[in-house]
Scaffold this motif. Structure first.
Motif, PDB file in Angstrom:
ATOM      1  N   MET A 186      14.427  60.864  43.948  1.00 54.47           N
ATOM      2  CA  MET A 186      14.012  62.614  43.821  1.00 54.47           C
ATOM      3  C   MET A 186      15.597  62.640  43.639  1.00 54.47           C
ATOM      4  N   SER A 187      17.192  61.831  44.186  1.00 51.27           N
ATOM      5  CA  SER A 187      18.235  61.751  43.823  1.00 51.27           C
ATOM      6  C   SER A 187      18.893  61.813  42.177  1.00 51.27           C
ATOM      7  N   GLU A 188      17.947  60.569  41.681  1.00 45.91           N
ATOM      8  CA  GLU A 188      18.154  60.247  40.240  1.00 45.91           C
ATOM      9  C   GLU A 188      17.377  61.110  39.641  1.00 45.91           C
ATOM     10  N   ASP A 189      16.539  62.016  40.035  1.00 46.09           N
ATOM     11  CA  ASP A 189      16.179  63.076  39.254  1.00 46.09           C
ATOM     12  C   ASP A 189      17.028  64.334  39.206  1.00 46.09           C
ATOM     13  N   MET A 190      17.246  64.843  40.311  1.00 43.33           N
ATOM     14  CA  MET A 190      18.355  65.776  40.809  1.00 43.33           C
ATOM     15  C   MET A 190      19.833  65.679  39.541  1.00 43.33           C
ATOM     16  N   GLU A 191      20.261  64.240  39.538  1.00 43.60           N
ATOM     17  CA  GLU A 191      21.900  63.858  38.537  1.00 43.60           C
ATOM     18  C   GLU A 191      21.412  64.316  37.231  1.00 43.60           C
ATOM     19  N   ARG A 192      19.585  64.016  36.690  1.00 47.51           N
ATOM     20  CA  ARG A 192      19.625  65.020  35.181  1.00 47.51           C
ATOM     21  C   ARG A 192      20.586  65.954  35.279  1.00 47.51           C
ATOM     22  N   GLU A 193      19.498  66.431  36.708  1.00 52.88           N
ATOM     23  CA  GLU A 193      20.079  68.112  36.484  1.00 52.88           C
ATOM     24  C   GLU A 193      21.948  68.997  37.026  1.00 52.88           C
ATOM     25  N   ASP A 194      22.129  67.573  36.972  1.00 44.44           N
ATOM     26  CA  ASP A 194      23.617  67.082  37.300  1.00 44.44           C
ATOM     27  C   ASP A 194      23.954  67.543  38.696  1.00 44.44           C
ATOM     28  N   LEU A 195      22.999  67.745  39.508  1.00 47.87           N
ATOM     29  CA  LEU A 195      22.907  68.168  41.415  1.00 47.87           C
ATOM     30  C   LEU A 195      23.620  66.561  42.025  1.00 47.87           C
ATOM     31  N   HIS A 196      24.033  66.831  43.079  1.00 46.58           N
ATOM     32  CA  HIS A 196      24.378  65.038  43.552  1.00 46.58           C
ATOM     33  C   HIS A 196      24.017  65.553  44.383  1.00 46.58           C
ATOM     34  N   ILE A 197      23.383  64.842  45.589  1.00 43.95           N
ATOM     35  CA  ILE A 197      23.640  64.491  46.945  1.00 43.95           C
ATOM     36  C   ILE A 197      23.645  63.593  47.996  1.00 43.95           C
ATOM     37  N   LYS A 198      24.067  63.583  49.066  1.00 44.72           N
ATOM     38  CA  LYS A 198      24.968  62.205  49.820  1.00 44.72           C
ATOM     39  C   LYS A 198      24.295  62.534  51.260  1.00 44.72           C
ATOM     40  N   ILE A 199      23.546  60.811  51.624  1.00 44.27           N
ATOM     41  CA  ILE A 199      23.184  60.922  52.570  1.00 44.27           C
ATOM     42  C   ILE A 199      24.218  60.465  54.138  1.00 44.27           C
ATOM     43  N   GLU A 200      24.320  61.440  54.603  1.00 46.33           N
ATOM     44  CA  GLU A 200      24.952  60.986  56.220  1.00 46.33           C
ATOM     45  C   GLU A 200      24.126  59.927  57.076  1.00 46.33           C
ATOM     46  N   SER A 201      23.163  60.528  57.131  1.00 44.59           N
ATOM     47  CA  SER A 201      22.405  60.037  58.577  1.00 44.59           C
ATOM     48  C   SER A 201      21.048  59.335  58.252  1.00 44.59           C
ATOM     49  N   ASP A 202      20.685  57.954  58.645  1.00 42.89           N
ATOM     50  CA  ASP A 202      19.334  57.648  58.382  1.00 42.89           C
ATOM     51  C   ASP A 202      19.307  57.444  59.766  1.00 42.89           C
ATOM     52  N   MET A 203      18.553  55.914  59.735  1.00 43.10           N
ATOM     53  CA  MET A 203      17.639  55.684  60.405  1.00 43.10           C
ATOM     54  C   MET A 203      19.006  55.365  61.777  1.00 43.10           C
ATOM     55  N   ARG A 204      18.329  55.311  63.274  1.00 38.39           N
ATOM     56  CA  ARG A 204      18.890  55.500  64.148  1.00 38.39           C
ATOM     57  C   ARG A 204      18.532  55.334  65.354  1.00 38.39           C
ATOM     58  N   SER A 205      19.068  54.341  65.878  1.00 34.79           N
ATOM     59  CA  SER A 205      18.702  53.740  67.439  1.00 34.79           C
ATOM     60  C   SER A 205      18.814  54.902  68.190  1.00 34.79           C
ATOM     61  N   TYR A 206      18.298  53.961  69.374  1.00 35.60           N
ATOM     62  CA  TYR A 206      17.762  54.873  70.763  1.00 35.60           C
ATOM     63  C   TYR A 206      19.475  55.106  71.174  1.00 35.60           C
ATOM     64  N   ASP A 207      20.193  53.964  71.264  1.00 35.18           N
ATOM     65  CA  ASP A 207      21.875  53.955  71.287  1.00 35.18           C
ATOM     66  C   ASP A 207      22.426  54.531  71.112  1.00 35.18           C
ATOM     67  N   LEU A 208      22.361  54.525  69.784  1.00 33.72           N
ATOM     68  CA  LEU A 208      23.103  55.714  68.759  1.00 33.72           C
ATOM     69  C   LEU A 208      23.175  56.632  68.913  1.00 33.72           C
ATOM     70  N   GLU A 209      21.650  57.228  68.953  1.00 31.78           N
ATOM     71  CA  GLU A 209      21.597  58.661  69.242  1.00 31.78           C
ATOM     72  C   GLU A 209      22.359  58.930  70.250  1.00 31.78           C
ATOM     73  N   GLY A 210      22.173  58.469  71.392  1.00 27.88           N
ATOM     74  CA  GLY A 210      22.674  58.877  73.127  1.00 27.88           C
ATOM     75  C   GLY A 210      24.427  59.045  72.833  1.00 27.88           C
ATOM     76  N   LYS A 211      24.744  57.977  71.694  1.00 28.17           N
ATOM     77  CA  LYS A 211      26.638  58.060  71.553  1.00 28.17           C
ATOM     78  C   LYS A 211      26.420  59.140  71.506  1.00 28.17           C
ATOM     79  N   LEU A 212      25.507  59.462  70.498  1.00 34.27           N
ATOM     80  CA  LEU A 212      26.064  61.221  69.069  1.00 34.27           C
ATOM     81  C   LEU A 212      25.933  61.693  70.412  1.00 34.27           C
ATOM     82  N   LYS A 213      24.578  62.344  70.871  1.00 30.23           N
ATOM     83  CA  LYS A 213      25.211  62.980  71.499  1.00 30.23           C
ATOM     84  C   LYS A 213      25.478  63.485  72.510  1.00 30.23           C
ATOM     85  N   ASP A 214      26.618  61.925  73.524  1.00 26.13           N
ATOM     86  CA  ASP A 214      27.542  62.055  74.631  1.00 26.13           C
ATOM     87  C   ASP A 214      29.039  63.306  73.522  1.00 26.13           C
TER      88      ASP A 214
END
Length: 334
Positions: free
Chosen positions: A208-236
């Motif tokens: 999907m990202s590569e197809d967007m690039e062909r239309e001069d559109l650009h996305i980046k990933i801020e977050s994907d997989m997050r563990s139980y503990d990491l989610e707790g830290k982000l919540k705090d």
């Protein structure tokens, strides 16, 4: 010896020579047939078609063992059944034991190996071991036949002896509805459930990202997989995308937070970007949905997050997009 006698002797010798050649050819062909038949029925084939075979198909292919069955009281089905040898000492409660329920293309539930379990590319323990699932790891379950469970491990389908597996008993955790792992404030994920990012979802996002690039559109990933503990830290830390630990889709490895060069991370301004507008119209073609759309908060039970996209597979996302359905509406939970 007369010329006639010499010619007759040569003729007899030539005849014997041709007969020997003929016997050699026939013997070679017979050997090729036997070896070919053995390899056909015993080859360690990794194709998806083997994964989808039913008992009837596998039994039909078991003609090579029919003579064994005829000379004993054991049926062909029993010969192809996964053995329970080596699993006798496993203390699996009766209500948690797997029962043959037929193979499926859709996720049925999650199961747990109670011992390290060997993975095979087809339902035959006499073939090569392709991988080993560690004891206690959560595994995607796609049904079982003849005591072989069809599972997905490390984004690959395998067969595993179901005598070493048990069901996951918490009805409000790892909830699977119509083949989709569903997570919200009611249905949770175990603390030690920690898959990696789904390779299937990652590949779809890359395409999907590569197809967007062909239309001069650009996305980046801020977050994907997050563990139980990491989610707790982000919540705090009051992260705007964080949920209660165990109740976040990010822990499934199927959710992605996206942003563009024209918007800040976790900003509602992402809605105004050309990247978001493209995703709104096209993400379903790659198996993604906008999980928490604006205006549907009462249905999703979640605040709007235009940056949060969840992979559900193309067949599901297409129907949801064409009918303007949230995941809750699609699963008939609302």
């Amino acid at each position: 010896m007369s010329n006639h006698g010499i010619r007759e002797l040569k003729r007899k010798r030539e005849k014997k020579r041709k007969e020997k050649i003929k016997k050699r050819i026939l013997g070679s062909l017979a050997l090729v047939f036997v070896v070919g038949t053995y390899l056909y029925f015993n080859a360690d084939n990794d194709s998806d078609s083997l994964i989808d075979q039913t008992i009837d198909k596998r039994v039909a292919q078991a003609g090579i063992t029919e003579s064994i069955s005829q000379n004993s009281n054991v049926s062909i089905e029993e010969l192809n059944k996964a053995t329970s040898r080596g699993y006798e000492d496993l203390a699996i409660p009766d209500d948690l034991k797997l029962i043959d329920d037929s193979y499926s293309d859709n996720l049925k539930s999650y199961i747990i190996p109670v011992t390290d379990s060997n993975c095979y590319s087809k339902p035959d323990e006499n073939t090569a071991v392709k991988d080993t699932i560690p004891k206690g790891e959560y595994v995607e379950y796609y049904g079982s036949e003849n005591s072989y469970a069809k599972v997905k491990y490390d984004d690959t389908f395998y067969y595993v002896n179901s005598n070493g597996l048990e069901k996951y008993e918490d009805e409000n955790s790892l909830k699977v509805i119509n083949g989709i792992l569903y997570v919200n404030d009611k249905y949770s994920l175990p603390k030690n459930f920690s898959p990696s990012v789904s390779k299937t979802a990652q590949d779809a996002l890359t395409a999907m990202s590569e197809d967007m690039e062909r239309e001069d559109l650009h996305i980046k990933i801020e977050s994907d997989m997050r563990s139980y503990d990491l989610e707790g830290k982000l919540k705090d830390a009051n992260n705007p995308d964080a949920d209660d630990p165990g109740h976040s889709e990010h822990q499934t490895g199927l959710a992605f937070d996206l942003y563009s060069t024209s918007s800040n991370k976790y900003s509602e301004k992402f809605e105004d970007s050309p990247e978001y507008k493209w995703l709104k119209e096209n993400a379903s073609l790659y198996g993604f949905i906008e999980r928490y759309p604006k205006g549907k908060e009462e249905i999703t039970g979640h605040k709007a997050e235009p940056w949060h996209f969840r992979f559900v597979g193309v067949n599901n996302s297409k129907i949801m997009y064409e009918n303007n359905l949230t995941l809750e509406e699609y699963l008939k939970l609302k």
